[in-house]
Write a protein that holds these residues in place. Structure first.
Motif, PDB file in Angstrom:
ATOM      1  N   PHE A 131       2.259   1.418  -9.123  1.00 44.79           N
ATOM      2  CA  PHE A 131       3.459   1.759  -8.369  1.00 44.79           C
ATOM      3  C   PHE A 131       3.726   3.269  -8.378  1.00 44.79           C
ATOM      4  O   PHE A 131       3.612   3.919  -9.405  1.00 44.79           O
ATOM      5  N   THR A 132       4.074   3.797  -7.221  1.00 38.24           N
ATOM      6  CA  THR A 132       4.449   5.208  -7.136  1.00 38.24           C
ATOM      7  C   THR A 132       5.354   5.431  -5.932  1.00 38.24           C
ATOM      8  O   THR A 132       5.332   4.648  -4.978  1.00 38.24           O
ATOM      9  N   LEU A 149       0.823  -1.210   0.000  1.00 37.13           N
ATOM     10  CA  LEU A 149       0.000   0.000   0.000  1.00 37.13           C
ATOM     11  C   LEU A 149       0.858   1.260   0.000  1.00 37.13           C
ATOM     12  O   LEU A 149       0.484   2.261  -0.603  1.00 37.13           O
ATOM     13  N   SER A 150       2.027   1.196   0.660  1.00 31.39           N
ATOM     14  CA  SER A 150       2.861   2.392   0.746  1.00 31.39           C
ATOM     15  C   SER A 150       3.461   2.743  -0.614  1.00 31.39           C
ATOM     16  O   SER A 150       3.818   3.888  -0.861  1.00 31.39           O
ATOM     17  N   PHE A 151       3.574   1.752  -1.510  1.00 31.66           N
ATOM     18  CA  PHE A 151       4.113   2.013  -2.846  1.00 31.66           C
ATOM     19  C   PHE A 151       3.006   2.134  -3.893  1.00 31.66           C
ATOM     20  O   PHE A 151       3.276   2.209  -5.080  1.00 31.66           O
ATOM     21  N   ASN A 152       1.753   2.104  -3.436  1.00 34.66           N
ATOM     22  CA  ASN A 152       0.647   2.158  -4.397  1.00 34.66           C
ATOM     23  C   ASN A 152       0.070   3.566  -4.462  1.00 34.66           C
ATOM     24  O   ASN A 152       0.034   4.274  -3.454  1.00 34.66           O
ATOM     25  N   GLU A 162      -4.462   7.516   4.418  1.00 30.51           N
ATOM     26  CA  GLU A 162      -4.176   6.094   4.542  1.00 30.51           C
ATOM     27  C   GLU A 162      -2.792   5.750   3.977  1.00 30.51           C
ATOM     28  O   GLU A 162      -1.980   5.094   4.627  1.00 30.51           O
ATOM     29  N   SER A 163      -2.495   6.217   2.768  1.00 32.37           N
ATOM     30  CA  SER A 163      -1.218   5.913   2.129  1.00 32.37           C
ATOM     31  C   SER A 163      -0.058   6.502   2.906  1.00 32.37           C
ATOM     32  O   SER A 163       1.010   5.896   3.008  1.00 32.37           O
ATOM     33  N   VAL A 164      -0.280   7.710   3.434  1.00 30.84           N
ATOM     34  CA  VAL A 164       0.781   8.342   4.210  1.00 30.84           C
ATOM     35  C   VAL A 164       1.077   7.531   5.461  1.00 30.84           C
ATOM     36  O   VAL A 164       2.237   7.268   5.802  1.00 30.84           O
ATOM     37  N   LYS A 165       0.015   7.077   6.123  1.00 29.41           N
ATOM     38  CA  LYS A 165       0.191   6.221   7.308  1.00 29.41           C
ATOM     39  C   LYS A 165       1.039   4.998   6.974  1.00 29.41           C
ATOM     40  O   LYS A 165       1.939   4.627   7.713  1.00 29.41           O
TER      41      LYS A 165
END
Lengths: 318, 302
Positions: B62-63, B42-45, B266-269
């Protein structure tokens, strides 16, 4: 203990003299330990003096002589407070469930690991299982919340995929599930770590016992039952007794981080109670009374545990 | 020495047994690893794509944007710096303190050793509690200081006893011969005992470093309002708690949550969680044989 002199001087001349001589001879040892003895006094023993706050109407602005003494009023308030009994129930319930689960699961897992014949696989499994122990409760609480979440949480997704239910459950908002969630989080985090001790105990069992059992045609299950489990029985008993001493000191990190206002009737434990009433509401004296209750009960439990331990092993843990 | 297997190979019951064992252990491994892999994915999505759900253990779009973003928050950069500083300083200072005290206690000719041992052991069970300790820190003027991360936790009885148990296994004759050569006690500790105690020191260094890196409650209690002294764990705690329903932690109103409205929080977490977890992941497997030994030794000795 006889002091050994190595400089060839006569060992005893006068009593006073020997004391100072040994003191001087050990001057480096004193220099290396006394600062820490002092440190321990300040940070571990001096706070006990703060217990006087519980018998005062403590105001931080006043000096010790100016405080108003109120006797055991704060304890009376405490023992009449309904919240206190709820908090005590939560503390003891989570502690008991935690001890039982925290014992059974690691023992089972250690025995399973021990039955693995491939050393490489066993090592990888162990390394993986130690991982959560090193991760902070902040991260674990985040992971648990994420896994149990209603939108795309793995647990809800999995249960719905199995067809057990159609609607996701709001796990984190249900008070009656909180004890279970805390216990399972703890099991998830510490099981691997807790196997270390059992694996060491199992490794100490003589291989000839297993050889003999094999010759007699005992199955692997019977070997576990008749050799492995009796072999680690002492370790289990010792650890179980020692955990009695910590029955009431269950910490508060998991409850603080996993809890929220919706489940507080089940999540509040003694330390959080004292944090909230004592510091956030500035009722310092009342908060200290809670701390004293906590400490006194744990000391009593420690003595009980030690007594039990002495009876069983003729040794003392203190 | 090989005993011949019967032509049938291992009995059926043993094969079933093996299967159960492997399924169980692999199951535990999956349950342990899945949450980490899920968060990593999730952290790379892409954060908008993540909202659609269905991400398991690999990113769909991917990001690196989530990581770009968190490294642009000044509060997280400060947090990272403070966390690294307290981990390095706390570990070194704690290691020297615990080993010096442990050495003095391991010397059979040190008169104070019995008293100091009991005096130290008692601290494992008796404590003044949260509020008296809070006032002690306040009276010592350690609120809003970096020192509060190092000084109050300087010596832990448990660590001292583990190191001492290890030092007890080093033959005393070594020290006596060094003494005959004119070495003083400090030299013996520094030149002979410390280098020989590496396994115990590695274990304790790991415990100290992990403890320092992971702690957040001291920040919450003593330095929570001082933005130049907050730690990474504390920042993560604020972000995580700020979006939980009816939280009990959000006492310092993070401005982080406002910035985050541009990207899904959410992604930042997830990205912060990975940054906080990664350093530990990189270190502990290499110290495994040391801490396993250290834990076993500590448990045996009490």
């Amino acid at each position: 203990m006889k002091a050994v002199t190595i400089d060839g001087q006569p060992q005893v001349r006068r009593d006073k003299g020997t004391f100072w001589r040994t003191f001087l001879r050990n001057k480096y040892l004193y220099a290396m330990s006394l600062p820490f003895v002092l440190w321990v006094f300040v940070f571990s023993y001096y706070p006990l003096w703060g217990w006087t706050m519980a018998f005062q109407k403590y105001k931080p602005a006043l000096s010790f002589g100016e405080q108003q003494w109120v006797g055991v009023d704060h304890f009376k308030t405490l023992f009449q407070d309904d919240t206190f009994y709820q908090v005590l129930r939560n503390t003891l319930a989570m502690s008991f469930i935690g001890i039982i689960a925290g014992f059974l699961v690691p023992i089972v897992f250690a025995i399973m690991l021990n039955e693995i014949r491939s050393m490489a696989f066993k090592r990888v499994a162990q390394t993986v299982s130690y991982l959560p122990h090193f991760v902070s409760w902040v991260v674990v609480a985040g992971l648990v919340t994420k896994m149990l979440s209603t939108d795309n949480g793995a647990v809800n997704d999995f249960l719905m995929w199995l067809g057990i239910m159609n609607e996701p459950i709001q796990f984190m908002a249900k008070g009656e599930l909180f004890w279970g969630i805390v216990t399972l989080s703890d099991v998830w985090k510490e099981t691997g770590w807790n196997t270390i001790i059992y694996l060491a105990a199992i490794a100490g069992i003589g291989p000839e016992l297993y050889e003999a059992a094999k010759v007699d045609g005992a199955s692997r299950l019977r070997q576990i039952w008749h050799i492995t489990l009796p072999g680690i029985r002492t370790t289990i008993v010792i650890l179980l007794i020692m955990s009695i001493g910590h029955l009431i000191q269950i910490g508060f990190e998991k409850q603080f981080l996993l809890g929220n206002n919706l489940v507080r009737d089940y999540s509040q434990v003694l330390d959080l109670y004292s944090l909230e009433y004592g510091l956030q509401m500035s009722r310092y004296s009342f908060g200290t009374a809670i701390n004293i209750f906590n400490s006194v009960v744990s000391i009593i439990l420690l003595f009980a545990a030690n007594g039990l331990f002495k009876r069983i092993t003729k040794e003392s843990i203190m | 020495m090989s005993t011949k297997q019967s032509p049938m190979g291992t009995p059926m019951s043993d094969r079933i047994f093996n299967l159960v064992v492997y399924v169980f252990v692999i199951g535990v491994m999956i349950v342990t690893l899945y949450p980490f892999l899920n968060v990593l994915a999730l952290s790379f999505n892409d954060s908008i794509d993540s909202v659609r759900g269905g991400i398991t253990i690999y990113p769909r779009e991917f990001t690196l944007r989530n990581y770009d973003l968190i490294f642009s928050f000044p509060s997280l950069l400060t947090g990272f710096k403070i966390s690294v500083l307290r981990t390095v300083i706390g570990t070194i200072v704690g290691l020297i303190s615990a080993s010096m005290l442990a050495y003095a206690l391991s010397r059979p000719d040190f008169q104070g050793r019995r008293f100091v041992s009991v005096y130290l052991a008692l601290t494992m069970y008796v404590s003044g509690g949260l509020i008296p300790f809070y006032f002690l820190i306040k009276d010592l003027h350690m609120m809003n200081t970096f020192a509060v991360y190092i000084i109050p936790g300087l010596v832990s009885a448990f660590n001292v006893f583990i190191i001492r148990s290890f030092m007890d296994t080093i033959p005393y004759a070594l020290q006596e011969s060094a003494k005959l050569d004119g070495a003083n006690d400090f030299t013996i500790y520094w030149r002979i005992i410390l280098p020989m105690s590496k396994p115990a020191l590695a274990t304790i260094a790991l415990f100290l470093a992990v403890g320092q890196w992971n702690s957040w409650f001291d920040t919450y209690l003593y330095n929570g309002s001082n933005e130049s002294l907050t730690t990474l764990q504390f920042e993560l705690m604020k972000v995580l708690q700020s979006t939980t329903s009816g939280n009990n932690a959000d006492i310092h109103n993070p401005n982080l949550t406002q910035v985050m409205s541009t990207v899904s929080p959410e992604s930042v977490k997830m990205a912060i969680t990975i940054v906080v977890t990664l350093p530990i992941l990189l270190v502990y497997p290499f110290l495994q044989r040391y801490f396993v030994k250290g834990m076993t030794l500590g448990a045996v000795k009490g």
